[in-house]
Design a protein around this motif. Structure first.
Motif, PDB file in Angstrom:
ATOM      1  N   ALA A   1     -10.493  41.751  13.594  1.00 12.62           N
ATOM      2  CA  ALA A   1     -10.576  42.106  14.754  1.00 12.62           C
ATOM      3  C   ALA A   1     -10.828  43.897  15.045  1.00 12.62           C
ATOM      4  O   ALA A   1     -10.537  44.447  13.913  1.00 12.62           O
ATOM      5  CB  ALA A   1      -9.492  41.745  15.811  1.00 12.62           C
ATOM      6  N   SER A   2     -11.471  44.283  16.055  1.00 10.64           N
ATOM      7  CA  SER A   2     -11.459  45.829  16.106  1.00 10.64           C
ATOM      8  C   SER A   2     -10.022  46.106  16.571  1.00 10.64           C
ATOM      9  O   SER A   2      -9.151  45.173  16.825  1.00 10.64           O
ATOM     10  CB  SER A   2     -12.285  45.841  17.349  1.00 10.64           C
ATOM     11  OG  SER A   2     -13.612  45.704  17.258  1.00 10.64           O
ATOM     12  N   GLU A   3      -9.736  47.604  16.454  1.00  6.83           N
ATOM     13  CA  GLU A   3      -8.587  48.114  16.781  1.00  6.83           C
ATOM     14  C   GLU A   3      -7.988  47.758  18.151  1.00  6.83           C
ATOM     15  O   GLU A   3      -9.183  47.543  19.017  1.00  6.83           O
ATOM     16  CB  GLU A   3      -8.619  49.680  16.649  1.00  6.83           C
ATOM     17  CG  GLU A   3      -7.406  50.123  16.746  1.00  6.83           C
ATOM     18  CD  GLU A   3      -7.278  51.800  16.628  1.00  6.83           C
ATOM     19  OE1 GLU A   3      -6.283  52.408  16.942  1.00  6.83           O
ATOM     20  OE2 GLU A   3      -8.482  52.366  16.391  1.00  6.83           O
ATOM     21  N   LEU A   4      -6.933  47.461  18.158  1.00  8.26           N
ATOM     22  CA  LEU A   4      -6.416  47.003  19.636  1.00  8.26           C
ATOM     23  C   LEU A   4      -6.566  48.144  20.686  1.00  8.26           C
ATOM     24  O   LEU A   4      -6.211  49.423  20.266  1.00  8.26           O
ATOM     25  CB  LEU A   4      -4.875  46.702  19.625  1.00  8.26           C
ATOM     26  CG  LEU A   4      -4.125  46.089  20.675  1.00  8.26           C
ATOM     27  CD1 LEU A   4      -4.668  44.836  21.161  1.00  8.26           C
ATOM     28  CD2 LEU A   4      -2.749  45.948  20.542  1.00  8.26           C
TER      29      LEU A   4
ATOM     30  N   ARG B   1      -2.337  27.773  10.002  1.00  7.13           N
ATOM     31  CA  ARG B   1      -1.192  28.311  10.655  1.00  7.13           C
ATOM     32  C   ARG B   1      -1.259  29.838  10.489  1.00  7.13           C
ATOM     33  O   ARG B   1      -0.821  30.526  11.169  1.00  7.13           O
ATOM     34  CB  ARG B   1       0.332  27.479  10.174  1.00  7.13           C
ATOM     35  CG  ARG B   1       1.314  28.407  10.725  1.00  7.13           C
ATOM     36  CD  ARG B   1       1.779  28.140  12.334  1.00  7.13           C
ATOM     37  NE  ARG B   1       2.599  29.076  12.850  1.00  7.13           N
ATOM     38  CZ  ARG B   1       4.031  28.318  12.916  1.00  7.13           C
ATOM     39  NH1 ARG B   1       4.092  27.266  12.151  1.00  7.13           N
ATOM     40  NH2 ARG B   1       4.997  29.072  13.489  1.00  7.13           N
ATOM     41  N   ALA B   2      -1.574  30.221   9.298  1.00  3.14           N
ATOM     42  CA  ALA B   2      -1.509  31.664   8.863  1.00  3.14           C
ATOM     43  C   ALA B   2      -2.688  32.316   9.563  1.00  3.14           C
ATOM     44  O   ALA B   2      -2.469  33.446  10.214  1.00  3.14           O
ATOM     45  CB  ALA B   2      -1.788  31.736   7.285  1.00  3.14           C
ATOM     46  N   PHE B   3      -3.937  31.530   9.674  1.00  4.60           N
ATOM     47  CA  PHE B   3      -4.801  32.259  10.460  1.00  4.60           C
ATOM     48  C   PHE B   3      -4.550  32.394  11.969  1.00  4.60           C
ATOM     49  O   PHE B   3      -4.722  33.382  12.536  1.00  4.60           O
ATOM     50  CB  PHE B   3      -6.339  31.301  10.436  1.00  4.60           C
ATOM     51  CG  PHE B   3      -7.134  31.776   9.298  1.00  4.60           C
ATOM     52  CD1 PHE B   3      -7.196  33.002   8.593  1.00  4.60           C
ATOM     53  CD2 PHE B   3      -7.856  30.751   8.642  1.00  4.60           C
ATOM     54  CE1 PHE B   3      -8.203  33.246   7.649  1.00  4.60           C
ATOM     55  CE2 PHE B   3      -8.596  30.747   7.700  1.00  4.60           C
ATOM     56  CZ  PHE B   3      -8.678  32.133   7.091  1.00  4.60           C
ATOM     57  N   GLN B   4      -3.866  31.262  12.516  1.00  2.00           N
ATOM     58  CA  GLN B   4      -3.384  31.341  13.685  1.00  2.00           C
ATOM     59  C   GLN B   4      -2.602  32.285  14.124  1.00  2.00           C
ATOM     60  O   GLN B   4      -2.762  33.174  15.237  1.00  2.00           O
ATOM     61  CB  GLN B   4      -2.749  30.074  14.230  1.00  2.00           C
ATOM     62  CG  GLN B   4      -2.589  29.775  15.778  1.00  2.00           C
ATOM     63  CD  GLN B   4      -3.866  30.044  16.660  1.00  2.00           C
ATOM     64  OE1 GLN B   4      -4.893  29.659  16.137  1.00  2.00           O
ATOM     65  NE2 GLN B   4      -3.685  30.628  17.757  1.00  2.00           N
ATOM     66  N   ASP B   5      -1.692  32.624  13.188  1.00  4.87           N
ATOM     67  CA  ASP B   5      -0.457  33.779  13.341  1.00  4.87           C
ATOM     68  C   ASP B   5      -1.288  35.211  13.619  1.00  4.87           C
ATOM     69  O   ASP B   5      -0.922  35.993  14.391  1.00  4.87           O
ATOM     70  CB  ASP B   5       0.304  33.856  12.100  1.00  4.87           C
ATOM     71  CG  ASP B   5       1.478  32.959  12.397  1.00  4.87           C
ATOM     72  OD1 ASP B   5       1.621  32.053  13.167  1.00  4.87           O
ATOM     73  OD2 ASP B   5       2.495  33.159  11.664  1.00  4.87           O
ATOM     74  N   LEU B   6      -2.322  35.185  12.866  1.00  4.96           N
ATOM     75  CA  LEU B   6      -3.187  36.650  12.684  1.00  4.96           C
ATOM     76  C   LEU B   6      -3.939  36.680  14.026  1.00  4.96           C
ATOM     77  O   LEU B   6      -4.026  37.626  14.541  1.00  4.96           O
ATOM     78  CB  LEU B   6      -3.791  36.764  11.631  1.00  4.96           C
ATOM     79  CG  LEU B   6      -3.291  36.763  10.134  1.00  4.96           C
ATOM     80  CD1 LEU B   6      -4.084  36.860   9.152  1.00  4.96           C
ATOM     81  CD2 LEU B   6      -2.397  38.149  10.234  1.00  4.96           C
ATOM     82  N   VAL B   7      -4.584  35.641  14.560  1.00  6.04           N
ATOM     83  CA  VAL B   7      -5.369  35.513  15.952  1.00  6.04           C
ATOM     84  C   VAL B   7      -4.213  35.806  16.837  1.00  6.04           C
ATOM     85  O   VAL B   7      -4.591  36.826  17.900  1.00  6.04           O
ATOM     86  CB  VAL B   7      -5.785  34.265  15.822  1.00  6.04           C
ATOM     87  CG1 VAL B   7      -6.313  34.090  17.380  1.00  6.04           C
ATOM     88  CG2 VAL B   7      -6.920  33.826  15.034  1.00  6.04           C
ATOM     89  N   GLU B   8      -3.210  35.387  17.053  1.00  4.67           N
ATOM     90  CA  GLU B   8      -2.046  35.678  18.139  1.00  4.67           C
ATOM     91  C   GLU B   8      -1.566  37.244  18.054  1.00  4.67           C
ATOM     92  O   GLU B   8      -1.319  37.553  19.054  1.00  4.67           O
ATOM     93  CB  GLU B   8      -0.967  34.726  18.073  1.00  4.67           C
ATOM     94  CG  GLU B   8      -1.269  33.299  18.433  1.00  4.67           C
ATOM     95  CD  GLU B   8      -0.109  32.171  18.096  1.00  4.67           C
ATOM     96  OE1 GLU B   8       0.894  32.853  17.634  1.00  4.67           O
ATOM     97  OE2 GLU B   8      -0.141  31.090  18.454  1.00  4.67           O
ATOM     98  N   GLN B   9      -1.660  37.767  16.723  1.00  2.00           N
ATOM     99  CA  GLN B   9      -1.343  38.910  16.797  1.00  2.00           C
ATOM    100  C   GLN B   9      -2.652  39.943  17.144  1.00  2.00           C
ATOM    101  O   GLN B   9      -2.335  41.168  17.176  1.00  2.00           O
ATOM    102  CB  GLN B   9      -0.896  39.432  15.309  1.00  2.00           C
ATOM    103  CG  GLN B   9       0.592  38.718  14.901  1.00  2.00           C
ATOM    104  CD  GLN B   9       0.924  39.211  13.498  1.00  2.00           C
ATOM    105  OE1 GLN B   9       0.979  40.413  13.101  1.00  2.00           O
ATOM    106  NE2 GLN B   9       1.140  38.115  12.579  1.00  2.00           N
ATOM    107  N   GLY B  10      -3.625  39.421  17.245  1.00  2.00           N
ATOM    108  CA  GLY B  10      -4.885  40.184  17.604  1.00  2.00           C
ATOM    109  C   GLY B  10      -5.606  41.048  16.520  1.00  2.00           C
ATOM    110  O   GLY B  10      -6.157  41.867  16.393  1.00  2.00           O
ATOM    111  N   LEU B  11      -4.915  40.399  15.348  1.00  2.00           N
ATOM    112  CA  LEU B  11      -5.734  40.994  13.944  1.00  2.00           C
ATOM    113  C   LEU B  11      -6.801  40.159  13.568  1.00  2.00           C
ATOM    114  O   LEU B  11      -7.927  40.695  12.878  1.00  2.00           O
ATOM    115  CB  LEU B  11      -4.764  40.969  12.758  1.00  2.00           C
ATOM    116  CG  LEU B  11      -3.463  41.745  13.127  1.00  2.00           C
ATOM    117  CD1 LEU B  11      -2.371  41.441  11.918  1.00  2.00           C
ATOM    118  CD2 LEU B  11      -3.884  43.438  13.034  1.00  2.00           C
ATOM    119  N   LEU B  12      -7.235  39.080  13.819  1.00  2.00           N
ATOM    120  CA  LEU B  12      -8.320  38.274  13.720  1.00  2.00           C
ATOM    121  C   LEU B  12      -8.920  37.649  15.019  1.00  2.00           C
ATOM    122  O   LEU B  12      -8.103  37.449  15.924  1.00  2.00           O
ATOM    123  CB  LEU B  12      -7.895  36.976  12.719  1.00  2.00           C
ATOM    124  CG  LEU B  12      -7.669  37.147  11.124  1.00  2.00           C
ATOM    125  CD1 LEU B  12      -7.423  35.901  10.425  1.00  2.00           C
ATOM    126  CD2 LEU B  12      -8.823  38.062  10.556  1.00  2.00           C
TER     127      LEU B  12
END
Length: 255
Positions: free
Chosen positions: A91-94, A69-80
């Motif tokens: 992830a690269s900068e948005l 869930r921690a990883f998924q939260d960061l994926v949804e924020q575009g950070l991972l």
């Protein structure tokens, strides 16, 4: 912190996060916030490959669903981002794009990114009623439909479909080298204005595969009809952008 390096390609093992197990804040959120702070501070730079959820769960003494869930939260924020065959990376900068009459290729280059285009198809065909109406031509007139996959620094970013009158359409070789609008300008076409609609929807399985996203990921959509300096329609475009990697910026003025 054990840091990954470009020379070794080893996976980073994150430092032990101080978890407050008596706090009402869920453990997954505490982990996600700690990782977010490392990413935004630059301690975990873009492209860093991080350990998988199983390894992190074992080291932090939490359940695998909590780590997931921690990883998924960061994926949804575009950070991972999660890449098939590679694992989880920072992830690269948005990419933030102003809503102006410019091409994505030119915007990426201006932002210091390296744009690349893969032309998926380029086909001449008779216009159906919808395309004819958008382009201002008679149904059955010859038009060209182009499908392209746009990359930013070798990361897939957008899936773009454009319809143009056949007499002004660039070649596949030209589109592989420059953006659509640059290719049109080279032939004397001067873009003047556009009407566009921005929305959102979930990715199909095929779109998610091409864009390297998870199934049913959020996509930004944009439909644009562009006009030249004599008010003739130049192109009708329908584009899909990765919601995790891309935003539109607008300025709102009071009237």
């Amino acid at each position: 912190m054990e840091m990954d390096t470009a020379s070794t390609g080893e996976t980073v093992h994150l430092p032990r996060v101080a978890l407050d197990r008596s706090s009402p804040v869920p453990l997954y959120h505490q982990i996600a916030e700690a990782m977010k702070a490392m990413i935004t501070s630059g301690d975990l730079p873009a492209g860093t490959r991080v350990e998988n959820e199983l390894a992190m769960a074992a080291r932090l003494g939490v359940s695998r669903p909590t780590a997931r869930r921690a990883f998924q939260d960061l994926v949804e924020q575009g950070l991972l981002i999660r890449r098939r065959g590679i694992g989880t990376q920072v992830a690269s900068e948005l990419i933030r794009r102003p809503v102006e009459l410019t091409s994505l290729y030119d915007d990426l280059a201006a932002a210091g990114r390296t744009p690349r285009t893969e032309v998926l198809s380029l086909e001449a065909h008779p216009a159906d009623h919808i395309i004819a109406e958008r382009l201002g031509v008679e149904p059955g007139a010859e038009v060209v439909t182009i499908e392209r996959l746009r990359f930013a620094d070798d990361e897939p970013l957008a899936l773009m479909t454009n319809h143009l009158r056949a007499e002004i359409a660039p070649t596949e070789a030209e589109l592989a080298e420059v953006g659509l609008y640059a290719a049109l300008r080279a032939t004397g076409v001067q873009m003047r204005l556009a009407r566009q609609t921005i929305g959102a929807r979930l990715a199909t399985a095929a779109e998610a595969r091409v864009l390297d996203e998870r199934p049913r990921a959020a996509l930004l959509t944009m439909e644009r009809i562009a006009f030249d300096d004599v008010n003739a329609v130049v192109e009708f475009g329908s584009h899909l952008y990765r919601g995790s990697r891309y935003t539109f910026d607008t300025t709102v003025v009071a009237r």
